[in-house]
Design a protein around this motif. Structure first.
Motif, short mmCIF file in Angstrom:
data_model
loop_
_atom_site.label_atom_id
_atom_site.label_comp_id
_atom_site.label_asym_id
_atom_site.label_seq_id
_atom_site.Cartn_x
_atom_site.Cartn_y
_atom_site.Cartn_z
N ASP A 16 43.96 83.37 6.96
CA ASP A 16 44.65 83.64 5.70
C ASP A 16 46.10 84.05 5.96
N ALA A 17 46.31 84.76 7.06
CA ALA A 17 47.65 85.23 7.39
C ALA A 17 47.69 85.70 8.84
N VAL A 18 48.89 85.81 9.37
CA VAL A 18 49.09 86.39 10.70
C VAL A 18 50.26 87.38 10.59
N LEU A 19 50.04 88.58 11.15
CA LEU A 19 51.04 89.63 11.15
C LEU A 19 51.67 89.67 12.54
N ILE A 20 52.98 89.53 12.59
CA ILE A 20 53.71 89.50 13.86
C ILE A 20 54.39 90.85 14.08
N ASP A 21 54.10 91.44 15.25
CA ASP A 21 54.70 92.72 15.64
C ASP A 21 54.56 93.80 14.58
N GLY A 22 53.47 93.74 13.81
CA GLY A 22 53.19 94.76 12.81
C GLY A 22 54.16 94.78 11.65
N LYS A 23 54.96 93.72 11.52
CA LYS A 23 56.01 93.76 10.51
C LYS A 23 56.09 92.52 9.61
N THR A 24 56.06 91.33 10.20
CA THR A 24 56.26 90.10 9.43
C THR A 24 54.93 89.37 9.26
N LEU A 25 54.59 89.10 8.00
CA LEU A 25 53.32 88.46 7.66
C LEU A 25 53.59 87.05 7.17
N TYR A 26 52.96 86.08 7.81
CA TYR A 26 53.03 84.67 7.41
C TYR A 26 51.71 84.33 6.73
N LEU A 27 51.79 83.91 5.48
CA LEU A 27 50.59 83.62 4.68
C LEU A 27 50.34 82.13 4.61
N SER A 28 49.09 81.74 4.81
CA SER A 28 48.73 80.33 4.65
C SER A 28 48.71 79.99 3.16
N GLY A 29 48.57 78.72 2.85
CA GLY A 29 48.51 78.30 1.46
C GLY A 29 47.36 78.97 0.72
N ARG A 30 47.64 79.49 -0.46
CA ARG A 30 46.65 80.20 -1.27
C ARG A 30 46.35 79.38 -2.51
N LEU A 69 57.16 90.58 -0.29
CA LEU A 69 57.46 89.15 -0.09
C LEU A 69 58.96 88.94 0.03
N VAL A 70 59.36 88.16 1.03
CA VAL A 70 60.78 87.82 1.20
C VAL A 70 61.03 86.33 0.98
N SER A 71 59.95 85.56 0.87
CA SER A 71 60.06 84.13 0.61
C SER A 71 58.72 83.65 0.08
N LEU A 97 62.52 89.88 -7.78
CA LEU A 97 61.71 88.73 -7.39
C LEU A 97 62.22 88.15 -6.07
N PRO A 98 61.31 87.70 -5.20
CA PRO A 98 61.74 87.14 -3.92
C PRO A 98 62.33 85.74 -4.10
N PRO A 99 63.12 85.28 -3.13
CA PRO A 99 63.55 83.88 -3.15
C PRO A 99 62.31 82.99 -3.19
N ARG A 100 62.45 81.86 -3.91
CA ARG A 100 61.26 81.04 -4.12
C ARG A 100 61.64 79.58 -4.31
N GLY A 111 41.63 70.04 -6.67
CA GLY A 111 42.13 69.84 -8.02
C GLY A 111 42.95 71.00 -8.55
N ALA A 112 43.44 71.83 -7.64
CA ALA A 112 44.25 72.98 -8.04
C ALA A 112 45.56 72.53 -8.68
N ARG A 113 46.08 73.37 -9.54
CA ARG A 113 47.40 73.14 -10.13
C ARG A 113 48.49 73.81 -9.30
N PHE A 114 48.11 74.93 -8.61
CA PHE A 114 49.08 75.72 -7.85
C PHE A 114 48.56 76.03 -6.46
N GLU A 115 49.47 76.05 -5.50
CA GLU A 115 49.19 76.58 -4.17
C GLU A 115 50.42 77.36 -3.75
N LEU A 116 50.21 78.57 -3.23
CA LEU A 116 51.31 79.44 -2.84
C LEU A 116 51.25 79.72 -1.35
N MET A 117 52.39 79.78 -0.72
CA MET A 117 52.47 80.26 0.65
C MET A 117 53.76 81.05 0.79
N GLY A 118 53.77 82.02 1.69
CA GLY A 118 54.96 82.84 1.77
C GLY A 118 55.06 83.65 3.04
#
Length: 124
Positions: A16-30, A69-71, A97-100, A111-118
Motif C-alpha cells: 500500500d505504501a513504503v516509508l523511506i527513512d521514517g519521513k517520506t511515504l510513497y503511496l500506491s494507487g488507491r 501530502l505533498v503531491s 491543498l497539496p499540489p495535484r 470499473g473505478a472512476r477514481f484512482e489516487l496515488m501520492g
C-alpha cells in the motif's frame, strides 16, 4: 536508507505504501472500494468518499494525515467528474491543498472512476 512497507493485503502483488527513512511515504494507487470488497460504490459521491477515506487510512498506518501530502495524482475515468470530485476532496483537508494532477485515464481497474496515488512527508 531505511524502508518500512505497509501492506494490508498480503495477497496483492504490491504494498500500500513504503516509508523511506521514517519521513517520506510513497503511496500506491488507491481505489475506493466498498469496505471489505472489490466492489465500487454506485455513485460518484460515494466512490469519491471511499477513495479519500482509503487514502487517509493508508496515511494513518504511517502516523500521517491528509495534510502531510505533498503531491497527489488523481486518475479519473471521465474528466467531467472534476467538479463533483473536488467538492468532496476539499472537505478532507484542514490546511492548504497539496499540489495535484487530475488526469483523464479512460478505463480503470474494477470499473473505478477514481484512482489516487501520492507522496506524503512527515514533519518531525
Amino acid at each position: 536508507m531505511s524502508r518500512e512497507y505497509f501492506a494490508r493485503n498480503p495477497d496483492y502483488p504490491f504494498a500500500d505504501a513504503v516509508l523511506i527513512d521514517g519521513k517520506t511515504l510513497y503511496l500506491s494507487g488507491r481505489i475506493g472500494f466498498v469496505p471489505g470488497t472489490t466492489t465500487i460504490p454506485d455513485t460518484v459521491e460515494a466512490e469519491a468518499h471511499a477513495v479519500l477515506r482509503d487514502l487517509r487510512s493508508v496515511l494513518a498506518m504511517a502516523d500521517m494525515t491528509m495534510d502531510d501530502l505533498v503531491s497527489l495524482q488523481v486518475f479519473c475515468s471521465d474528466v467531467s467528474l472534476w467538479e463533483p470530485f473536488n467538492a468532496i476532496y476539499r472537505t478532507y483537508f484542514a490546511g492548504p491543498l497539496p499540489p495535484r494532477a487530475f488526469l483523464g485515464s479512460g478505463t480503470l481497474l474494477f470499473g473505478a472512476r477514481f484512482e489516487l496515488m501520492g507522496i506524503a512527508v512527515k514533519d518531525n
